[in-house]
Design an enzyme around this catalytic site. Sequence first.
Site: not given
Ligand code: MIG
Length: 814
Positions: A499, A426, A423
């Site tokens: 999200d 980017e 995650d």
């Molecule tokens: O700042 O890990 O898109 O699926 O549950 C949020 C917590 C960070 C974003 C991801 C989401 C995940 C969440 N993450």
Amino acid sequence: MTAKLLLVEDMIVEDEEFHHLNNPADGIKPIVKKYLGTPNHAEQLGNKIFFTDGDAKVEVLIVTNEIIRVRLAPHSVFLEEFSYAVPELPETSVEFTLLENEQEFRVTTPAINCHIRKQDFFISFSDKNDHVTSSDAVPMHWEENTQFGGYYVFCTKTCEEQESFFGLGDKATEFNLRGKRLKNWNTDAYSFGYNQDPLYRSIPFYISVSDGIAHGIFFDNTFKAHFDFGGEDPTKTSFWADGGELQYYYIHGPHMMDVVKNYHLLTGTHPMPPLWALGYHQCRWSYYPENKVRVIANGFRQNRIPCDGIYLDIDYMDGYRCFTWSPKYFPNPKKMIADLAANGFKTVVIIDPGIRVDDNYSVFKEGKEKKYFCRRCDDYFMEGHVWPGRCQFPDFTNPEVRAWWGDLFDDLVETGVAGVWNDMNEPAVFGSGTFPDDVRHQYDGYRGSHRKAHNVYGMQMVRATYEGLRKQMKNKRPFTITRAGYSGVQRYSSVWTGDNVASWEHLKLGNIQLQRLSVSGISFCGTDIGGFSGEPDGELFTRWIQMGAFSPFMRAHSAGDTKEREPWSFGEPYTAINRKFIELRYRLIPYLYSAFWEHHRYGFPILRPVVMHEQEEVSNHFRQDEFTYGDKILICPVLEPGQKSRSVYLPKGKWFNFWTLEMVDGGKEVVVPTPLDIMPIFVKAGSVIPEYPVMQYTGEKEIEEVKLNIYYSDYEVNSFLFEDYGETFAYEQDIYLEKKFVVKGTADKLTIQQSMEGLYTPRYEGYHIKLNGLPFKPTKIVADGKEIATISSNSDKTYEFKFSKNFKKIEIFK
Ligand code: MIG
């Protein structure tokens, strides 16, 4: 300014001519866009042809019969050839000719022509019938970038009146991109809205369909890039980037499918996933402590709702430090994971790129000692705040860092983790959004600032993760999922759309995004079922589960501040309907797995939008609700609340309503009732749809027989079934079985033939065959010369019998 003056002073010293000028800067031309002049020369070197206007150079590379790459070097100096998207060009020999006449240079392959017009350096492409498919509207151009060096690079092509555009990854807008202007710059887009751009991924590949003919453009440039599909000027299509090379591949059709397959030839396909990854996955931010995870897992078994994957989001870690476990919430992860595994669950854990600055934390210490973290231009470390607090970030564009990162997974694998979720790659940074432009990257030895590496950062992270897991798991297939990516990310990972929001609009968007990802090279994709932020009601959740049952990747996920969100959380009738559709997902796993093989091996996308079936109909360019799952099952999700019925377009040919077995002629829209427990599903006549018994998780029971659902057709139709062990890479050594079924019917007979290829032998012995939609009552069924004694006939005019899995030919007589 200073830089310019210094430059001028240097020139004064070297160049006599400038001495008499009072203000030497007057002699410097302002920075303007420059255009190619006229090509005066062509030079051939192997399968590359170079054209020059005396200063700039253009390289035309003949990649295959259908693929030609064009590159531009403003002052004749090309960058070194390197691409994360295309690790190797396909090795095919092409016979092409180079021709020169008064008007043009022309490169001709057996499939296409590339024209370089002498008058103005316009580059265009045409097919065998001299039909022009793509043509420059102005010559390729560029503008010097004084701050960073290099150039902004631009290409502008004509846009035809009825030209449509598809692709570009997961853009949150209409499926047809005609009239849109879009940007590629990987962005953490929490709760993104309709038409918001850019999002998490950058896929600089689009498909055009004009006059019924498709071609693709793959602009392999990792810098911030822009696309305009007749938005600014309806007669022009442009793409440009803030740096790097103007380099694109022209990919000829004529069918969209050919374009997509050839795009996969360049950028690769997804490897075969472990079979369990095609099951249902349950996620949440976050399930903790350990007992909560156990309660959820048991909830699935108690409710008899199949599930294969359970996720641990960031709270499983110790202070969000990657590769650690919270001693408080997960005191004995190995035991927990083993217990979950015994109950049929695979555990997937999240891993983010931010590494907490903490000298008592081994991952940070080692990364710091080995100089693996990204630095700013003046050598300061790139520091930013994310979940763990102040963090530094590994430079995943450095192969040595990737190898180190991959090895960090040894403990997690030892603990029993089956998959990893990347995650925030980017990369996302709280406050500032992402890294500043001046961060330096090793870029596999080709060096670059974050301007060049930003869009590939996430892809290189998940590549390191995937390769590490594959090594640690001793060649068992790893499961990975990533949020960010660039073209080619499909070689290493599945993706989800980030999200999203619990709204009907997002259900619609998700449907479009998955079809779009699928034609953009990313077949293994899914949305957060139910919507990440916000609260779905039971109806929305159930409609999302229905659509999700036909997403190549099926996972429910929700944000931390939302109510319970398991398939049984909404009570009846929702629980029963959710169960019915998740069970259907499991029944069709052998079909999905076979579609996956077609993707992996042959480059077919798993989801296929209607336009891909019938691109010659312009009205189909605007259909975005219905799609096929593989090539045999047509799905039309219900996307509105309270919808009692909806119209569904069926491509030409004959289809069976999956629920009623009614036969319908395609090539038109039909109205289908949509009570809450029904989502429109149609099966192509002549299909053989393999089916497994419902299990609570893949591999729960030994498969004793495979059901073959055969749908009558009066024309010949081929179907495929792929089988193997489901968890190793043995298929790379041809240990698999590819079965082909040919179904053909007449008014009084139906014939099914089977042939096989490959070295795998499944353990089950027989098929349970079900005949659907026969226009006659069978009096006799003969399988490989033997008459079948026991046939059961059902009230819905379907017939069932059993026979050996090795049959060659079955004949059903009226
Ligand atoms: O700042 O890990 O898109 O699926 O549950 C949020 C917590 C960070 C974003 C991801 C989401 C995940 C969440 N993450």
